[in-house]
Write a protein that holds these residues in place. Structure first.
Motif, PDB file in Angstrom:
ATOM      1  N   VAL A 369       0.859  -1.187   0.000  1.00  0.00           N
ATOM      2  CA  VAL A 369       0.000   0.000   0.000  1.00  0.00           C
ATOM      3  C   VAL A 369       0.889   1.229   0.000  1.00  0.00           C
ATOM      4  O   VAL A 369       1.745   1.386   0.888  1.00  0.00           O
ATOM      5  N   GLU A 370       0.702   2.095  -0.986  1.00  0.00           N
ATOM      6  CA  GLU A 370       1.475   3.332  -1.076  1.00  0.00           C
ATOM      7  C   GLU A 370       0.864   4.388  -0.155  1.00  0.00           C
ATOM      8  O   GLU A 370      -0.362   4.536  -0.102  1.00  0.00           O
ATOM      9  N   PRO A 371       1.696   5.127   0.580  1.00  0.00           N
ATOM     10  CA  PRO A 371       1.138   6.178   1.443  1.00  0.00           C
ATOM     11  C   PRO A 371       0.371   7.235   0.670  1.00  0.00           C
ATOM     12  O   PRO A 371      -0.679   7.707   1.119  1.00  0.00           O
ATOM     13  N   GLU A 394       7.247  17.069 -12.498  1.00  0.00           N
ATOM     14  CA  GLU A 394       8.113  18.122 -11.972  1.00  0.00           C
ATOM     15  C   GLU A 394       7.358  18.978 -10.953  1.00  0.00           C
ATOM     16  O   GLU A 394       7.905  19.368  -9.923  1.00  0.00           O
ATOM     17  N   ARG A 395       6.105  19.270 -11.235  1.00  0.00           N
ATOM     18  CA  ARG A 395       5.325  20.078 -10.296  1.00  0.00           C
ATOM     19  C   ARG A 395       5.060  19.320  -8.996  1.00  0.00           C
ATOM     20  O   ARG A 395       5.031  19.924  -7.925  1.00  0.00           O
ATOM     21  N   VAL A 396       4.861  18.026  -9.100  1.00  0.00           N
ATOM     22  CA  VAL A 396       4.647  17.235  -7.889  1.00  0.00           C
ATOM     23  C   VAL A 396       5.907  17.226  -7.038  1.00  0.00           C
ATOM     24  O   VAL A 396       5.839  17.325  -5.805  1.00  0.00           O
ATOM     25  N   ARG A 397       7.083  17.130  -7.674  1.00  0.00           N
ATOM     26  CA  ARG A 397       8.336  17.178  -6.911  1.00  0.00           C
ATOM     27  C   ARG A 397       8.484  18.522  -6.208  1.00  0.00           C
ATOM     28  O   ARG A 397       8.863  18.588  -5.034  1.00  0.00           O
ATOM     29  N   ALA A 398       8.221  19.605  -6.928  1.00  0.00           N
ATOM     30  CA  ALA A 398       8.294  20.929  -6.306  1.00  0.00           C
ATOM     31  C   ALA A 398       7.267  21.067  -5.194  1.00  0.00           C
ATOM     32  O   ALA A 398       7.519  21.704  -4.157  1.00  0.00           O
ATOM     33  N   LEU A 399       6.095  20.457  -5.369  1.00  0.00           N
ATOM     34  CA  LEU A 399       5.046  20.534  -4.352  1.00  0.00           C
ATOM     35  C   LEU A 399       5.481  19.810  -3.076  1.00  0.00           C
ATOM     36  O   LEU A 399       5.202  20.295  -1.965  1.00  0.00           O
ATOM     37  N   ARG A 400       6.149  18.676  -3.209  1.00  0.00           N
ATOM     38  CA  ARG A 400       6.627  17.952  -2.021  1.00  0.00           C
ATOM     39  C   ARG A 400       7.568  18.813  -1.205  1.00  0.00           C
ATOM     40  O   ARG A 400       7.482  18.856   0.029  1.00  0.00           O
ATOM     41  N   ARG A 401       8.475  19.512  -1.872  1.00  0.00           N
ATOM     42  CA  ARG A 401       9.406  20.371  -1.142  1.00  0.00           C
ATOM     43  C   ARG A 401       8.672  21.534  -0.477  1.00  0.00           C
ATOM     44  O   ARG A 401       8.934  21.875   0.677  1.00  0.00           O
ATOM     45  N   LYS A 402       7.719  22.132  -1.194  1.00  0.00           N
ATOM     46  CA  LYS A 402       6.966  23.260  -0.644  1.00  0.00           C
ATOM     47  C   LYS A 402       6.163  22.834   0.584  1.00  0.00           C
ATOM     48  O   LYS A 402       6.161  23.524   1.621  1.00  0.00           O
ATOM     49  N   ALA A 404       6.764  20.251   2.506  1.00  0.00           N
ATOM     50  CA  ALA A 404       7.679  19.891   3.591  1.00  0.00           C
ATOM     51  C   ALA A 404       8.111  21.127   4.372  1.00  0.00           C
ATOM     52  O   ALA A 404       8.163  21.118   5.612  1.00  0.00           O
ATOM     53  N   LEU A 405       8.425  22.215   3.674  1.00  0.00           N
ATOM     54  CA  LEU A 405       8.804  23.448   4.352  1.00  0.00           C
ATOM     55  C   LEU A 405       7.615  24.076   5.069  1.00  0.00           C
ATOM     56  O   LEU A 405       7.776  24.749   6.091  1.00  0.00           O
ATOM     57  N   GLU A 406       6.413  23.863   4.549  1.00  0.00           N
ATOM     58  CA  GLU A 406       5.224  24.463   5.158  1.00  0.00           C
ATOM     59  C   GLU A 406       4.778  23.694   6.401  1.00  0.00           C
ATOM     60  O   GLU A 406       4.462  24.303   7.436  1.00  0.00           O
ATOM     61  N   LEU A 407       4.756  22.360   6.328  1.00  0.00           N
ATOM     62  CA  LEU A 407       4.233  21.546   7.418  1.00  0.00           C
ATOM     63  C   LEU A 407       5.316  21.101   8.399  1.00  0.00           C
ATOM     64  O   LEU A 407       5.005  20.771   9.546  1.00  0.00           O
ATOM     65  N   GLY A 408       6.557  21.036   7.940  1.00  0.00           N
ATOM     66  CA  GLY A 408       7.625  20.586   8.833  1.00  0.00           C
ATOM     67  C   GLY A 408       7.792  19.083   8.851  1.00  0.00           C
ATOM     68  O   GLY A 408       8.415  18.549   9.781  1.00  0.00           O
ATOM     69  N   MET A 409       7.250  18.372   7.899  1.00  0.00           N
ATOM     70  CA  MET A 409       7.385  16.917   7.826  1.00  0.00           C
ATOM     71  C   MET A 409       7.810  16.518   6.417  1.00  0.00           C
ATOM     72  O   MET A 409       7.643  17.270   5.458  1.00  0.00           O
ATOM     73  N   VAL A 410       8.394  15.334   6.320  1.00  0.00           N
ATOM     74  CA  VAL A 410       8.827  14.822   5.023  1.00  0.00           C
ATOM     75  C   VAL A 410       7.619  14.184   4.342  1.00  0.00           C
ATOM     76  O   VAL A 410       7.052  13.213   4.845  1.00  0.00           O
ATOM     77  N   ILE A 411       7.222  14.739   3.216  1.00  0.00           N
ATOM     78  CA  ILE A 411       6.072  14.225   2.487  1.00  0.00           C
ATOM     79  C   ILE A 411       6.485  12.951   1.748  1.00  0.00           C
ATOM     80  O   ILE A 411       7.530  12.922   1.097  1.00  0.00           O
ATOM     81  N   PRO A 412       5.691  11.884   1.835  1.00  0.00           N
ATOM     82  CA  PRO A 412       6.058  10.650   1.118  1.00  0.00           C
ATOM     83  C   PRO A 412       6.105  10.877  -0.388  1.00  0.00           C
ATOM     84  O   PRO A 412       5.499  11.805  -0.931  1.00  0.00           O
ATOM     85  N   MET A 413       6.826  10.002  -1.055  1.00  0.00           N
ATOM     86  CA  MET A 413       6.860  10.035  -2.509  1.00  0.00           C
ATOM     87  C   MET A 413       5.458   9.787  -3.059  1.00  0.00           C
ATOM     88  O   MET A 413       4.712   8.952  -2.544  1.00  0.00           O
ATOM     89  N   VAL A 414       5.117  10.545  -4.090  1.00  0.00           N
ATOM     90  CA  VAL A 414       3.796  10.410  -4.706  1.00  0.00           C
ATOM     91  C   VAL A 414       3.904   9.375  -5.828  1.00  0.00           C
ATOM     92  O   VAL A 414       4.585   9.603  -6.827  1.00  0.00           O
TER      93      VAL A 414
END
Length: 708
Positions: A369-371, A394-402, A404-414
Motif C-alpha cells: 500500500v502506497e502512502p 516536476e510540479r509534484v516534486r516541487a510541491l513535495r518540497r513546498k 515539507a517546508l510548510e508543514l515541517g514533515m517529510v512528504i512521502p513520494m507520490v
C-alpha cells in the motif's frame, strides 16, 4: 629442521616489525622539530641578512639556493594532483619573496661598497648578457613583462575567481555532505573529513588570492631596486671613485643588471608555479601525465595540425626544412596514435527475472500500500510524459518540497500511475490505499474560475479545493475568460493544487513512525539536550507520533520541533495524556498558530457568550479518547448551527474567522464543531498572539436555543 627455520624467520620478522615503528617515530620527531625550529630560524636569518653584510662566498651559495628552491617549487607544482596537496604554497611564496628581497639588499650593499658581489652576479652581468648593458636591460625588462603582465595578472585573476566560486559553492557542498550523511552513504567521520576539506579549500584559494599580490609587488620592487642600483652605481663610480663613464658602467651597471637577472629568474619560476597551482584541477595523475594523455587522445587534431604545418612550408620566403620536419613529425605521430577507446554506452542493467505471478514476491508487491498515490485516467497520461511537454511530475516534486517546508514533515513520494477503471478525463488521489478525493481534468482544456462565464462555450464544473464555480474551456478562449475577470489555470495546476490540499488535510495519516524517528534524529544534531531529556526517558516515539499527528490534524505545522519537544518534556513530567501533551505543544506554538490566520496583523475572532461558555465547561467530560461535551442533542445541534452561521457570515465579509474559547474547553469544542465546520480553527485564549489586533465578528450563545 624445516619448521625450525620457519620459526627463526618469523622471529626475525617480528623483531624487524617491532623496530620499524621506532625508526619511523624517530624520523617523524626529527622532521617535526626541523619544521618547528628550522623555518622560524630561517625567517629570522632572512631579516638579519637585510642588516648584516654577507661575504661574497656565502652570497654565491644563497643565490644558488634561491634558484634551486624556486626550481623545486615549480616541479612540485607540476607533480601535485590537486591544489590542496600543496597547501603550504602561499606561505612559501611569502618566505621566498622575502628571501629574494633580502638577497637584493645584500648584493646592492656589496656592489656599491666594493664593486664586486660574487661570481654568480658577475657571471649574469658579463657572460649571460655578453657584457652589454643594453642587452641586459632589455632581457631584464622582457622577463619582468612576462612575469608581471602575463603570468602574475592571470594567476591573480584565477585565484580571485577561484576564491569567490569556492566560497559561493560552500553551502551547496555542505548540504550535499549532509544529504549523503542522512542517506547513510557516509559516516560521521567521513562527513567531518569532507567538511574540513571544503574549509581548507576555501582557506587555500583565499590565501592564494592574497599571495598573488606578493608576486606583483615583488616585480614592482625589482624595477625600483634595479633602477636605484643603476643610478647609485654610476654616481659612486663617477663621483666618488672618479672612474670614467665606461668604467663605471662596466663595473657597477652590469653588476646591477646581473643582480636583477639573478633575482628575476627565481621570481619567474615562482610566478609560473603560482599559475600552475591556481589553474590545477583535481586529477588522478600529475600534470605531465594529464597533458600527454589528453593531447594523445586527440588523434585527429594532431593530424590536421601536421598537415597545416606542411602547407605553411609552401609559403615563399619561409625556410622549408624546419616546417617540413615538424609537420611530417606531427602527421606521422597522428597516424601512429591509436584511436582512443570510445566510452562504452551504458548498457541497461539486466533486469532480474520477473517473479512468477503467484510467487510470494509478486504477491507482496501487489499487496503493498502506497502512502500517497495519484491515479490518472488513460487519456491523462500525457501530463506525465515529458517528451510531450508534460510537467505534472516536476510540479509534484516541487510541491513535495513546498509542503515539507510548510508543514515541517517529510512528504512521502507520490506514486503516479494510470488507472483504466477511472472515467475519461478524471483522476483520483489515494492516501494509504483509500481514495480520498477525485477530480476531473479533461484533455485539451483549461479551467476558468469565475462567475461570469455563461456566454463562453465549455463544460461547467466546481473547482475541487475551494468549491468555486468554474468552466473547462478550450485554450484559445483563455484571453476572453481573463477579460471577464476569471482566473485560468492549466490541468497540471488543478491537479497539484488539489493534491496539496489533500496532503494538508491528511498530513496526520501520512506521518509514519519512521518519519518521526528521522525528524527526532535531525533535531538531536542541533538540540541534543532537548531530545535526550524527552526520549526515551519520558516519551516513546509512538507518544511523540500521536502528539505530532494531533497538531497536523488541525493544520498546525511542526517545523519548530525543539520548542515542541521542550513543551512535551515539561508536560510529560506531570501527565502523559495525549490530549494534554497536544495542548501543551499548542500553548507553546500559540502566537505562530494565530498569526497563520491573521490578515495584516488583524485576527477575526468568534467568541462564546460567558454564560454559554460556563455551561459548556460544566458539561465537559473526560473519556478514553479525550474530552467531550455531554450536551443535549438539541443544544449540540443548535450550537453547531450557530457557529456555522456566524463563520459563513464572517467569510462573506472577506474575513478568515477563528473560534476562541477557554483552554480546557478547546479540544472538546473542536470535536463538536468539526463535522459541520472542518476548516474553522478553534483556538484557546492563550493561543491568541499578543502582537495581533483582535476583532470580534460574532458571539456564540445558547440563550436563543432555550428561549425557543
Amino acid at each position: 629442521m624445516a619448521p625450525r627455520k620457519s620459526q627463526l624467520t618469523r622471529a626475525d620478522a617480528d623483531e624487524d616489525v617491532g623496530k620499524q615503528p621506532i625508526r619511523t617515530r624517530r624520523g617523524g620527531v626529527r622532521a617535526k622539530r626541523l619544521g618547528e625550529l628550522g623555518i622560524p630560524a630561517g625567517v629570522i636569518a632572512i631579516i638579519v641578512m637585510m642588516v648584516v653584510p654577507l661575504p661574497t662566498a656565502l652570497l654565491d651559495v644563497l643565490l644558488a639556493t634561491n634558484i634551486t628552491f624556486a626550481l623545486l617549487v615549480l616541479l612540485v607544482s607540476m607533480f601535485v594532483k590537486r591544489p590542496l596537496d600543496f597547501a603550504a604554497f602561499p606561505s612559501l611564496l611569502l618566505i621566498a619573496t622575502l628571501f629574494r628581497l633580502a638577497l637584493n639588499i645584500s648584493v646592492t650593499r656589496l656592489v656599491l661598497l666594493h664593486g664586486y658581489a660574487g661570481k654568480v652576479v658577475q657571471s649574469f652581468g658579463h657572460f649571460v648578457v655578453g657584457g652589454s648593458l643594453v642587452v641586459g636591460l632589455v632581457i631584464f625588462l622582457i622577463i619582468l613583462i612576462i612575469q608581471f603582465v602575463v603570468i602574475t595578472n592571470g594567476a591573480g585573476r584565477v585565484a580571485e575567481v577561484g576564491a569567490r566560486f569556492t566560497l559561493d559553492a560552500m553551502p551547496g557542498k555542505q548540504m550535499a555532505i549532509d544529504a549523503d550523511l542522512n542517506a547513510g552513504l557516509i559516516d560521521e567521520a567521513e562527513a567531518r573529513r569532507r567538511r574540513s576539506e571544503i574549509a581548507a579549500e576555501a582557506d587555500f584559494y583565499g590565501a592564494m588570492d592574497g599571495a598573488s599580490k606578493f608576486v606583483k609587488g615583488d616585480a614592482i620592487a625589482a624595477v625600483v631596486i634595479t633602477g636605484v642600483n643603476l643610478i647609485g652605481g654610476l654616481a659612486i663610480g663617477i663621483l666618488q671613485r672618479h672612474l670614467s663613464i665606461g668604467e663605471a658602467v662596466n663595473t657597477y651597471s652590469l653588476l646591477s643588471v646581473g643582480d636583477g637577472l639573478v633575482s628575476q629568474i627565481p621570481a619567474l619560476l615562482l610566478s609560473v608555479s603560482t599559475g600552475l597551482i591556481v589553474t590545477r584541477g583535481a586529477s588522478e595523475a600529475d600534470m605531465g601525465a594529464d597533458v600527454l594523455r589528453q593531447i594523445a587522445s586527440q588523434r585527429q587534431a594532431i593530424r590536421i595540425g601536421g598537415a597545416a604545418i606542411l602547407v605553411i612550408a609552401l609559403i615563399p620566403g619561409l625556410p622549408k626544412l624546419p616546417f617540413l620536419i615538424l609537420g611530417g613529425a606531427a602527421l606521422a605521430l597522428g597516424m601512429r596514435l591509436k584511436e582512443p577507446p570510445k566510452p562504452a554506452e551504458p548498457q541497461p542493467a539486466a533486469e532480474p527475472a520477473a517473479p512468477a505471478p503467484d510467487s510470494p514476491e509478486a504477491l507482496v508487491e501487489e499487496m503493498r500500500v502506497e502512502p500517497l498515490e495519484l491515479n490518472l485516467a488513460f487519456d491523462l497520461v500525457d501530463l506525465v510524459d515529458q517528451s510531450r511537454g508534460g510537467e505534472l511530475l516536476e510540479r509534484v516534486r516541487a510541491l513535495r518540497r513546498k509542503l515539507a517546508l510548510e508543514l515541517g514533515m517529510v512528504i512521502p513520494m507520490v506514486r503516479t500511475r494510470d488507472n483504466l477503471d477511472l472515467p475519461p478525463g478524471s483522476y483520483a488521489i489515494r492516501v494509504n490505499g483509500v481514495e480520498v478525493a477525485r477530480g476531473e481534468a479533461p484533455p485539451g482544456a483549461m479551467l476558468a474560475i469565475g462567475e461570469n462565464l455563461t456566454n463562453l462555450p465549455g463544460t461547467a464544473t466546481i473547482e475541487p479545493v475551494f468549491g468555486l464555480p468554474g468552466k473547462w474551456l478550450a485554450p484559445e478562449l483563455r484571453q476572453q475568460a481573463e477579460m471577464l475577470g476569471a482566473t485560468v489555470v492549466d490541468r497540471a495546476s488543478v491537479i497539484t493544487t488539489h493534491l496539496a490540499e489533500v496532503v494538508r488535510d491528511n498530513a496526520a495519516k501520512l506521518l509514519s513512525r519512521e518519519d518521526v524517528k528521522t525528524l527526532t534524529e535531525l533535531t538531536r544534531r542541533t538540540h541534543p539536550v532537548v531530545v535526550e531529556e524527552l526520549t526515551p526517558a519520558l516519551l516513546q516515539l509512538g507518544d511523540i507520533q500521536r502528539v505530532l499527528q494531533g497538531l497536523l490534524d488541525e493544520h498546525v505545522p511542526i517545523r519548530d520541533l525543539p520548542r515542541i519537544f521542550e513543551a512535551l518534556s515539561q508536560r510529560a513530567r506531570v501527565s502523559q495524556d495525549p490530549e494534554g501533551l497536544i495542548e501543551a505543544a499548542r500553548a507553546t506554538l500559540g502566537p505562530a498558530i494565530s498569526a497563520a490566520y491573521a490578515q495584516d496583523g488583524r485576527l477575526s475572532v468568534l467568541t462564546i457568550d460567558p454564560l454559554t461558555e460556563q455551561r459548556l465547561v460544566d458539561k465537559l467530560r473526560h473519556g478514553e479518547h479525550g474530552s467531550f461535551l455531554a450536551l443535549d442533542p438539541d443544544d449540540a445541534e443548535y450550537l453547531v448551527g450557530e457557529v456555522r452561521r456566524l463563520a459563513e457570515r464572517a467569510e462573506q465579509l472577506g474575513n478568515t474567522p477563528v473560534l476562541a474559547c477557554a483552554a480546557p474547553l478547546r479540544p472538546a469544542l473542536r470535536r463538536l464543531v468539526r463535522s459541520a465546520n472542518p476548516r474553522l480553527p478553534v483556538l484557546a485564549y492563550g493561543e491568541l498572539g499578543p502582537h495581533l489586533q483582535l476583532e470580534t465578528v460574532g458571539t456564540v450563545s445558547l440563550a436563543h436555543a432555550h428561549a425557543a
